[in-house]
Scaffold this motif. Structure first.
Motif, PDB file in Angstrom:
ATOM      1  N   MET A   1      -8.418   9.329  11.242  1.00 27.93           N
ATOM      2  CA  MET A   1      -9.332   8.566  10.426  1.00 27.93           C
ATOM      3  C   MET A   1      -8.777   8.375   9.016  1.00 27.93           C
ATOM      4  O   MET A   1      -9.029   7.349   8.406  1.00 27.93           O
ATOM      5  CB  MET A   1     -10.690   9.253  10.360  1.00 27.93           C
ATOM      6  N   ARG A   2      -8.060   9.387   8.533  1.00 30.50           N
ATOM      7  CA  ARG A   2      -7.476   9.257   7.191  1.00 30.50           C
ATOM      8  C   ARG A   2      -6.512   8.095   7.134  1.00 30.50           C
ATOM      9  O   ARG A   2      -6.532   7.300   6.188  1.00 30.50           O
ATOM     10  CB  ARG A   2      -6.762  10.553   6.813  1.00 30.50           C
ATOM     11  N   THR A   3      -5.660   7.996   8.151  1.00 27.68           N
ATOM     12  CA  THR A   3      -4.682   6.906   8.183  1.00 27.68           C
ATOM     13  C   THR A   3      -5.378   5.563   8.278  1.00 27.68           C
ATOM     14  O   THR A   3      -4.999   4.608   7.599  1.00 27.68           O
ATOM     15  CB  THR A   3      -3.718   7.096   9.368  1.00 27.68           C
ATOM     16  N   LEU A   4      -6.397   5.482   9.120  1.00 23.65           N
ATOM     17  CA  LEU A   4      -7.153   4.233   9.259  1.00 23.65           C
ATOM     18  C   LEU A   4      -7.721   3.793   7.913  1.00 23.65           C
ATOM     19  O   LEU A   4      -7.541   2.645   7.495  1.00 23.65           O
ATOM     20  CB  LEU A   4      -8.289   4.410  10.265  1.00 23.65           C
ATOM     21  N   LEU A   5      -8.388   4.695   7.214  1.00 28.77           N
ATOM     22  CA  LEU A   5      -8.982   4.335   5.926  1.00 28.77           C
ATOM     23  C   LEU A   5      -7.915   3.999   4.888  1.00 28.77           C
ATOM     24  O   LEU A   5      -8.106   3.098   4.071  1.00 28.77           O
ATOM     25  CB  LEU A   5      -9.891   5.455   5.429  1.00 28.77           C
ATOM     26  N   ALA A   6      -6.790   4.707   4.923  1.00 28.09           N
ATOM     27  CA  ALA A   6      -5.704   4.409   3.983  1.00 28.09           C
ATOM     28  C   ALA A   6      -5.167   2.998   4.210  1.00 28.09           C
ATOM     29  O   ALA A   6      -4.964   2.236   3.266  1.00 28.09           O
ATOM     30  CB  ALA A   6      -4.590   5.440   4.114  1.00 28.09           C
ATOM     31  N   VAL A   7      -4.958   2.619   5.466  1.00 24.63           N
ATOM     32  CA  VAL A   7      -4.459   1.276   5.777  1.00 24.63           C
ATOM     33  C   VAL A   7      -5.491   0.227   5.380  1.00 24.63           C
ATOM     34  O   VAL A   7      -5.145  -0.806   4.806  1.00 24.63           O
ATOM     35  CB  VAL A   7      -4.090   1.162   7.272  1.00 24.63           C
ATOM     36  N   VAL A   8      -6.750   0.489   5.654  1.00 17.67           N
ATOM     37  CA  VAL A   8      -7.809  -0.449   5.289  1.00 17.67           C
ATOM     38  C   VAL A   8      -7.819  -0.673   3.778  1.00 17.67           C
ATOM     39  O   VAL A   8      -7.886  -1.810   3.309  1.00 17.67           O
ATOM     40  CB  VAL A   8      -9.189   0.053   5.783  1.00 17.67           C
ATOM     41  N   LEU A   9      -7.716   0.396   3.009  1.00 22.51           N
ATOM     42  CA  LEU A   9      -7.701   0.258   1.548  1.00 22.51           C
ATOM     43  C   LEU A   9      -6.490  -0.536   1.079  1.00 22.51           C
ATOM     44  O   LEU A   9      -6.600  -1.426   0.236  1.00 22.51           O
ATOM     45  CB  LEU A   9      -7.699   1.627   0.874  1.00 22.51           C
ATOM     46  N   GLU A  10      -5.330  -0.211   1.614  1.00 23.15           N
ATOM     47  CA  GLU A  10      -4.098  -0.876   1.177  1.00 23.15           C
ATOM     48  C   GLU A  10      -4.112  -2.362   1.492  1.00 23.15           C
ATOM     49  O   GLU A  10      -3.603  -3.168   0.732  1.00 23.15           O
ATOM     50  CB  GLU A  10      -2.894  -0.209   1.835  1.00 23.15           C
ATOM     51  N   GLN A  11      -4.688  -2.747   2.614  1.00 23.60           N
ATOM     52  CA  GLN A  11      -4.640  -4.139   3.045  1.00 23.60           C
ATOM     53  C   GLN A  11      -5.810  -4.991   2.564  1.00 23.60           C
ATOM     54  O   GLN A  11      -5.719  -6.200   2.542  1.00 23.60           O
ATOM     55  CB  GLN A  11      -4.563  -4.206   4.582  1.00 23.60           C
ATOM     56  N   SER A  12      -6.920  -4.360   2.186  1.00 24.75           N
ATOM     57  CA  SER A  12      -8.122  -5.134   1.885  1.00 24.75           C
ATOM     58  C   SER A  12      -8.339  -5.424   0.405  1.00 24.75           C
ATOM     59  O   SER A  12      -9.093  -6.324   0.061  1.00 24.75           O
ATOM     60  CB  SER A  12      -9.347  -4.392   2.408  1.00 24.75           C
ATOM     61  N   GLY A  13      -7.744  -4.631  -0.473  1.00 22.29           N
ATOM     62  CA  GLY A  13      -8.013  -4.790  -1.888  1.00 22.29           C
ATOM     63  C   GLY A  13      -9.201  -3.951  -2.345  1.00 22.29           C
ATOM     64  O   GLY A  13      -9.641  -4.061  -3.486  1.00 22.29           O
ATOM     65  N   ALA A  14      -9.730  -3.133  -1.455  1.00 26.79           N
ATOM     66  CA  ALA A  14     -10.855  -2.267  -1.815  1.00 26.79           C
ATOM     67  C   ALA A  14     -10.358  -1.080  -2.625  1.00 26.79           C
ATOM     68  O   ALA A  14      -9.212  -0.663  -2.510  1.00 26.79           O
ATOM     69  CB  ALA A  14     -11.562  -1.770  -0.553  1.00 26.79           C
ATOM     70  N   GLN A  15     -11.243  -0.528  -3.439  1.00 28.81           N
ATOM     71  CA  GLN A  15     -10.949   0.704  -4.180  1.00 28.81           C
ATOM     72  C   GLN A  15     -11.494   1.923  -3.456  1.00 28.81           C
ATOM     73  O   GLN A  15     -11.032   3.030  -3.660  1.00 28.81           O
ATOM     74  CB  GLN A  15     -11.577   0.658  -5.567  1.00 28.81           C
ATOM     75  N   ALA A  16     -12.522   1.698  -2.629  1.00 25.38           N
ATOM     76  CA  ALA A  16     -13.137   2.795  -1.885  1.00 25.38           C
ATOM     77  C   ALA A  16     -13.530   2.303  -0.500  1.00 25.38           C
ATOM     78  O   ALA A  16     -13.905   1.138  -0.326  1.00 25.38           O
ATOM     79  CB  ALA A  16     -14.364   3.321  -2.619  1.00 25.38           C
ATOM     80  N   ALA A  17     -13.437   3.202   0.481  1.00 25.60           N
ATOM     81  CA  ALA A  17     -13.830   2.900   1.857  1.00 25.60           C
ATOM     82  C   ALA A  17     -14.600   4.094   2.399  1.00 25.60           C
ATOM     83  O   ALA A  17     -14.251   5.245   2.121  1.00 25.60           O
ATOM     84  CB  ALA A  17     -12.608   2.626   2.721  1.00 25.60           C
ATOM     85  N   TYR A  18     -15.635   3.806   3.156  1.00 19.36           N
ATOM     86  CA  TYR A  18     -16.459   4.845   3.763  1.00 19.36           C
ATOM     87  C   TYR A  18     -16.644   4.512   5.234  1.00 19.36           C
ATOM     88  O   TYR A  18     -16.903   3.355   5.577  1.00 19.36           O
ATOM     89  CB  TYR A  18     -17.837   4.919   3.092  1.00 19.36           C
ATOM     90  N   GLU A  37      -4.701   7.656  -8.924  1.00 20.00           N
ATOM     91  CA  GLU A  37      -3.423   7.573  -9.632  1.00 20.00           C
ATOM     92  C   GLU A  37      -2.230   7.811  -8.718  1.00 20.00           C
ATOM     93  O   GLU A  37      -1.171   7.248  -8.901  1.00 20.00           O
ATOM     94  CB  GLU A  37      -3.383   8.610 -10.762  1.00 20.00           C
ATOM     95  N   HIS A  38      -2.423   8.677  -7.726  1.00 13.51           N
ATOM     96  CA  HIS A  38      -1.311   9.078  -6.858  1.00 13.51           C
ATOM     97  C   HIS A  38      -1.415   8.466  -5.475  1.00 13.51           C
ATOM     98  O   HIS A  38      -0.935   9.036  -4.501  1.00 13.51           O
ATOM     99  CB  HIS A  38      -1.253  10.604  -6.761  1.00 13.51           C
ATOM    100  N   GLY A  39      -2.047   7.330  -5.357  1.00 12.69           N
ATOM    101  CA  GLY A  39      -2.171   6.670  -4.060  1.00 12.69           C
ATOM    102  C   GLY A  39      -3.566   6.846  -3.476  1.00 12.69           C
ATOM    103  O   GLY A  39      -4.536   7.060  -4.187  1.00 12.69           O
ATOM    104  N   VAL A  40      -3.630   6.790  -2.157  1.00 10.53           N
ATOM    105  CA  VAL A  40      -4.908   6.864  -1.458  1.00 10.53           C
ATOM    106  C   VAL A  40      -5.261   8.318  -1.177  1.00 10.53           C
ATOM    107  O   VAL A  40      -4.450   9.089  -0.681  1.00 10.53           O
ATOM    108  CB  VAL A  40      -4.841   6.073  -0.133  1.00 10.53           C
ATOM    109  N   ASP A  41      -6.494   8.674  -1.507  1.00 11.82           N
ATOM    110  CA  ASP A  41      -7.023  10.003  -1.225  1.00 11.82           C
ATOM    111  C   ASP A  41      -8.115   9.837  -0.172  1.00 11.82           C
ATOM    112  O   ASP A  41      -9.160   9.234  -0.458  1.00 11.82           O
ATOM    113  CB  ASP A  41      -7.598  10.634  -2.492  1.00 11.82           C
TER     114      ASP A  41
END
Length: 184
Positions: A1-18, A37-41
């Motif tokens: 799930m972490r990878t899924l949310l990270a990819v979604v954030l990187e590709q969508s322009g979102a700052q947060a995903a739930y 600051e250090h990428g996707v958390d």
């Protein structure tokens, strides 16, 4: 799930995903991710039931998507007459919002909520078109697959050769989303 949310954030322009799981009318927050600051958390969460006055996600938006099974895309959520009164929206004032239902066998099993606090109009109608096959439509008497929203009929999927490995049915061309790298 972490990878899924990270990819979604990187590709969508979102700052947060739930990611929220649905059981009937009940929702629980399962995971969240944000850009720092250090990428996707990304964090997996213990099952946390979502109350009507949630301060973690906008309850009015996610409950609307759960009830209607239709995506919600807002260019400026804080200015939305429908959702501006939600406690989360009033406190956090998110700008761009996209909330998508994830459907399995005609039941909403999860919701994906994305937001950007800085810019309006981040999630374009084109992003919603990528999910135009969701939620799946009820089967129709035509040959159009239930998961496709196209108006023209499709040929049935090719039969696999006997003795060959099972294959996942591929979506019709209208339902194939553009390549992941084409967003930005």
């Amino acid at each position: 799930m972490r990878t899924l949310l990270a990819v979604v954030l990187e590709q969508s322009g979102a700052q947060a995903a739930y990611l929220l799981f649905a059981r009937g009318d009940a929702l629980s927050l399962a995971a969240r991710a944000s850009v720092g600051e250090h990428g996707v958390d990304a964090t997996l969460l213990p099952s946390q039931p979502l109350g009507p006055a949630s301060t973690q996600v906008p309850a009015a938006i996610v409950r609307h998507v759960l009830r209607t099974r239709e995506p919600v895309r807002l260019d400026d959520a804080a200015a939305s007459p429908t959702f501006a009164g939600d406690p989360y929206v009033a406190a956090r004032k998110p700008r761009s919002v996209l909330c998508l239902p994830l459907v399995r066998q005609h039941q909403v099993v999860a919701l994906l909520y994305l937001e950007n606090d800085l810019t309006t109009g981040v999630f374009t109608p084109n992003d919603s078109a990528r999910s135009s096959c969701w939620p799946p439509r009820p089967p129709s008497p035509s040959t159009t697959p239930a998961w496709c929203s196209a108006s023209e009929p499709h040929a049935p999927p090719p039969k696999r050769p006997s003795g060959g490995p099972p294959s996942w049915p591929r979506p019709a061309p209208c339902c194939r989303s553009p390549s992941i790298g084409s967003r930005r």
